[in-house]
Design a protein around this motif. Structure first.
Motif, short mmCIF file in Angstrom:
data_model
loop_
_atom_site.label_atom_id
_atom_site.label_comp_id
_atom_site.label_asym_id
_atom_site.label_seq_id
_atom_site.Cartn_x
_atom_site.Cartn_y
_atom_site.Cartn_z
N ASN A 1 49.11 56.74 66.83
CA ASN A 1 49.93 56.54 68.02
C ASN A 1 50.18 55.06 68.27
N ASP A 2 49.25 54.27 67.82
CA ASP A 2 49.40 52.83 67.97
C ASP A 2 50.38 52.29 66.94
N ASP A 3 50.31 52.81 65.71
CA ASP A 3 51.10 52.24 64.62
C ASP A 3 51.22 53.26 63.49
N ILE A 4 52.24 54.11 63.57
CA ILE A 4 52.29 55.24 62.64
C ILE A 4 52.44 54.80 61.19
N GLU A 5 53.08 53.65 60.97
CA GLU A 5 53.25 53.19 59.59
C GLU A 5 52.05 52.39 59.09
N LEU A 6 51.10 52.12 59.96
CA LEU A 6 49.93 51.31 59.62
C LEU A 6 50.35 49.94 59.09
N HIS A 7 51.36 49.35 59.74
CA HIS A 7 51.86 48.05 59.30
C HIS A 7 51.06 46.88 59.86
N LYS A 8 50.39 47.10 61.00
CA LYS A 8 49.65 45.99 61.61
C LYS A 8 48.57 45.48 60.65
N PRO A 9 48.39 44.16 60.61
CA PRO A 9 47.42 43.59 59.66
C PRO A 9 46.04 44.22 59.77
N LYS A 10 45.63 44.54 60.97
CA LYS A 10 44.26 45.06 61.09
C LYS A 10 44.11 46.42 60.41
N TYR A 11 45.22 47.13 60.22
CA TYR A 11 45.12 48.45 59.58
C TYR A 11 45.31 48.38 58.06
N ARG A 12 45.36 47.15 57.55
CA ARG A 12 45.64 47.02 56.13
C ARG A 12 44.70 47.81 55.22
N PRO A 13 43.38 47.74 55.49
CA PRO A 13 42.50 48.53 54.60
C PRO A 13 42.84 50.02 54.63
N LEU A 14 43.21 50.51 55.78
CA LEU A 14 43.56 51.93 55.89
C LEU A 14 44.80 52.23 55.06
N ALA A 15 45.82 51.40 55.26
CA ALA A 15 47.08 51.63 54.55
C ALA A 15 46.86 51.57 53.04
N GLU A 16 46.05 50.59 52.63
CA GLU A 16 45.83 50.44 51.19
C GLU A 16 45.08 51.63 50.61
N HIS A 17 44.08 52.09 51.33
CA HIS A 17 43.32 53.22 50.80
C HIS A 17 44.16 54.50 50.77
N LEU A 18 44.98 54.66 51.80
CA LEU A 18 45.85 55.83 51.84
C LEU A 18 46.81 55.81 50.65
N ALA A 19 47.34 54.63 50.38
CA ALA A 19 48.24 54.48 49.24
C ALA A 19 47.49 54.80 47.94
N PHE A 20 46.26 54.32 47.88
CA PHE A 20 45.44 54.57 46.69
C PHE A 20 45.20 56.07 46.50
N ILE A 21 44.85 56.73 47.59
CA ILE A 21 44.60 58.18 47.51
C ILE A 21 45.86 58.90 47.05
#
Ligand code: ADP
Ligand code: MG
Length: 703
Positions: A672-692
């Motif tokens: 709800n805060d950032d659906i694309e996970l673009h914010k820098p703080k969510y980078r580890p999440l975005a990267e792992h999701l991409a990896f998965i």
């Protein structure tokens, strides 16, 4: 980030090589370093503990001892039955260590009167304990070894792997090698905030300690961290998908409730809707009127009246000038739906057709044509509906009955039958416990029918052993005399199809002998029969021309014959709980007292006895599903297994409910805060999701 390292094919790990790699892929689906690193132990044994020989009792699965070898003997005259027996003595007693293989080598490596550390599984044999094929090591060597395990991890293995030296110990060795080279380069996958607020250990710490725990505390923290991570990313993935679909996918807007619905409701509805049915129809109306695509799962125990809800939803679609289709997993069920729905709509001018594997070509072509020119309003059928040739003019609603019998891909295909995707209502009678539904259906909205139509008597369930068969025959005769009809179901499991067919035919013959014409008539239905013949036999039973229906599980789902009030399940010990519940749900649909009789062989395994006990003690599908989940794990829910989401590596849907609920809440907050996970703080999440997603070996998204 060093994902390249984790994507390295498994054959490049020291100690693996092409042959073992092949097996690891085939047997355990381990393709890369990452797969091996996340292949978690299923058990740990505390190796800091030593026991005395006289402490051993039947409760020990493993024991570690320290003592002297006081004798070594080869016993048995010929090679076949030869074994090596060494006696180990400590201050409290003596125990035999036994080897059946590698006798020579072991004999040479053991020294009399030296102290050894012995580890293994005690067996009780001829009034005393022994340990076969123990792990054994000189005490001196043990004390000097630089890597002393406090906890030994045990890994799942298979016969084929063991033959190539990859038993639990062999796998453990590979993982140790991998851990050593992975140290220092394991990326963090969660952002700071989460780690801090949940007080989690780092991912690297967690992965190293799950395989080589330094102590019990670190092991527990490692488990907690990895369970959370596993559930959290599944939720993140599914919810992201769902929110995005909601944002981007337009849906048909069903604005009116008109003549079809009202006409049916006022003139044809054969009974009052239950409150639950009313509530669900309201939920569906809100969904379908919102302008967004509906993706709703309708859960309701067997016999709760889901078909009626489906029909009324279809009528709303017709009122808005759309076509709809209803897909069922078996031809028998598709036929039945076609017949009941046609009958229910008597006097209302709706054009309905049935499309299955047995539909003749001329009829088929007529259906294709009428779908395109919109003459046909409701199409009912089996998988045949998915075929590319089936094209609609404007498909507004798809209903999938007994959806747990279908795979993800099959469902997705129906979506594609219209530019604007149709609303989707999937129905299941397999009551899925809430936590499980939350995980696998995060991307669906869920409606529940939680009451049964009034006047249903609860089904009485009894357990009889084969030796009591005569009593059961007597009971059947009394029921038939009262005008009741009876199902007798035999198991049909693929691996032993031939044997099962023989059982079924033998059973059928003995029934015909016991219940002869002209007094009685017996129908038979099984998977090997032609569809035409199946239908013929079903119809005879439905019309009451036969009193007994001998069948395999082809009648498991959906079949609704109110006059049939007795369900006899042969070899009930071979069925799983949810299947037994589904089968039992075939009776108790009319007003008469219904019975379910579970026939089993005289001696039952512990698990089978538990299942039978649960069945005789409750009719509640949710309790049964929960018990099933506890007995067998989440794989029991057929269709969900195909979704792949449930190949959980470490979390447990039943035991980790709290973590699951929390991870879902957190995932939702973040999206709800950032659906694309673009914010820098969510980078580890975005990267792992991409990896998965890139390495999608074991889970996919349901749509
Ligand atoms: P399931 O949910 O297992 O698919 P069905 O839709 O086959 O159940 O319904 C079971 C039986 O209950 C059918 O014979 C149906 O006609 C009947 N039924 C459905 N709704 C009601 C109701 N509100 N009152 C009485 N009988 C009902
Ligand atoms: Mg049904």
């Amino acid at each position: 980030m060093s994902t390249a390292f984790f994507e390295t094919p498994i054959e490049y790990l020291k100690g693996v090589g092409p042959k073992r790699a092949d097996l690891l892929k085939k047997e355990l689906k381990i393709f890369t370093f990452y797969d091996l690193l996340t292949f978690f132990p299923f058990r740990y044994v505390d190796k800091s503990k030593f026991y005395n020989i006289n402490q051993i009792n039947n409760d020990f699965t493993y024991v570690q001892l320290c003592g002297k070898i006081i004798s070594i003997d080869t016993i048995g005259s010929n090679i076949r039955n030869q074994r090596l027996v060494a006696k180990l003595e400590d201050n409290t007693g003596i125990i035999e260590l036994v080897w059946f293989k590698g006798l020579k080598w072991i004999k040479n490596s053991l020294t009399l009167n030296k102290e050894y550390i012995v580890f293994g599984k005690p067996n009780y044999f001829k009034n005393k304990f022994n340990i076969t094929h123990p792990e054994i090591e000189l005490k001196e060597a043990h004390n000097n070894s630089d890597f002393k395990e406090t906890f030994q991890a045990f890994y799942f293995s298979t016969e084929k792997l063991k033959a190539k030296g990859l038993n639990s110990k062999g796998i453990s060795k590979l993982i140790k090698t991998l851990c050593l080279s992975a140290k220092g380069i394991i990326p963090e996958t969660l952002n700071e905030d989460i780690i801090k607020s949940l007080k989690l250990i780092s991912r690297e710490q967690a992965l190293l300690n799950i395989h080589l725990p330094k102590n019990i505390n670190l092991l527990k923290q490692a488990q907690r961290r990895l369970k959370f991570e596993e559930l959290f990313f599944i939720q993140l993935q599914l919810l992201k998908q769902k929110l995005k679909t909601k944002q981007t996918v337009k849906g048909h807007k069903f604005l009116t409730v008109g003549k079809y619905f009202n006409n049916f409701y006022h003139n044809n509805l054969p009974f009052k809707l239950t409150n639950a049915q009313k509530r669900v129809i309201k939920e569906i109306r809100v969904d379908t009127g919102s302008g967004k695509q509906m993706n709703r799962l309708l859960q309701g125990d067997v016999g709760s009246g889901k078909t009626l809800v489906a029909l009324m939803t279809m009528l709303i679609a017709l009122d808005n000038n759309y076509q709809c289709c209803l897909m069922a997993p078996t031809e028998i069920l598709a036929n039945q739906h076609f017949n009941t729905i046609t009958k229910m709509l008597e006097g209302i001018n709706v054009n309905i057709a049935l499309l299955t594997g047995s539909t003749k070509t001329t009829k088929r072509n007529e259906i294709y044509e009428q779908l395109l020119n919109k003459k046909l309003q409701i199409l009912i059928g089996t998988h045949a509906l998915i075929e590319d040739k089936v094209k609609f003019n404007n498909l507004g609603l798809v209903v999938i009955d007994e959806q747990h019998k279908f795979g993800v891909a099959q469902r997705a295909k129906l979506w594609e039958k219209n530019n604007i995707p149709p609303h989707v209502l999937v129905m299941t009678a397999t009551p899925i416990p809430r936590t499980l539904a939350m995980t696998i259906y995060s991307d669906l909205d869920i409606s529940v029918i939680d009451d049964l139509p009034p006047g249903r008597k609860s089904i009485k369930t009894y357990h009889f052993k084969d030796s009591d068969r005569l009593k059961v025959f007597g009971f059947m005769k009394r029921q038939i005399l009262k005008g009741q009809q009876i199902y007798i179901v035999f198991p049909l499991i693929e691996e032993s199809e031939k044997l099962d067919l023989k059982d079924l035919m033998d059973g059928y013959e003995s029934i015909v002998r016991e219940f002869p014409l002209p007094e009685y008539a017996v129908s038979i239905v099984h998977g090997r029969m032609k569809n035409q013949d199946k239908n013929f036999e079903m119809q005879r039973f439905i019309k009451g021309e036969t009193q007994i229906m001998v069948a395999t599980t082809v009648i498991e789902v959906g079949v609704d014959i109110p006059k049939a009030s007795v369900m006899i399940i042969e070899n009930a010990e071979r069925f799983g709980l949810s299947q037994l519940h589904q089968l039992r749900g075939r009776v108790g649909r009319g007003a008469d007292q219904a019975y379910c009789i579970l026939m089993t062989k005289d001696k039952l395994s512990e698990d089978a006895a538990k299942r039978i006990k649960i069945m005789t003690s409750t009719n509640d599908g949710f309790i049964i599903a929960k018990a099933d989940l506890e007995l067998r794990g989440p794989g029991v829910f057929n269709g969900t297994q195909q979704s792949g989401v449930l190949n959980l590596k470490i979390a447990d849907i039943v035991k980790d409910e709290k973590i699951l609920i929390y991870s879902k809440k957190l995932a939702l907050e973040i999206l709800n805060d950032d659906i694309e996970l673009h914010k820098p703080k969510y980078r580890p999440l975005a990267e792992h999701l991409a990896f998965i997603n890139k390495n999608k070996t074991n889970w996919s998204v349901i749509s």
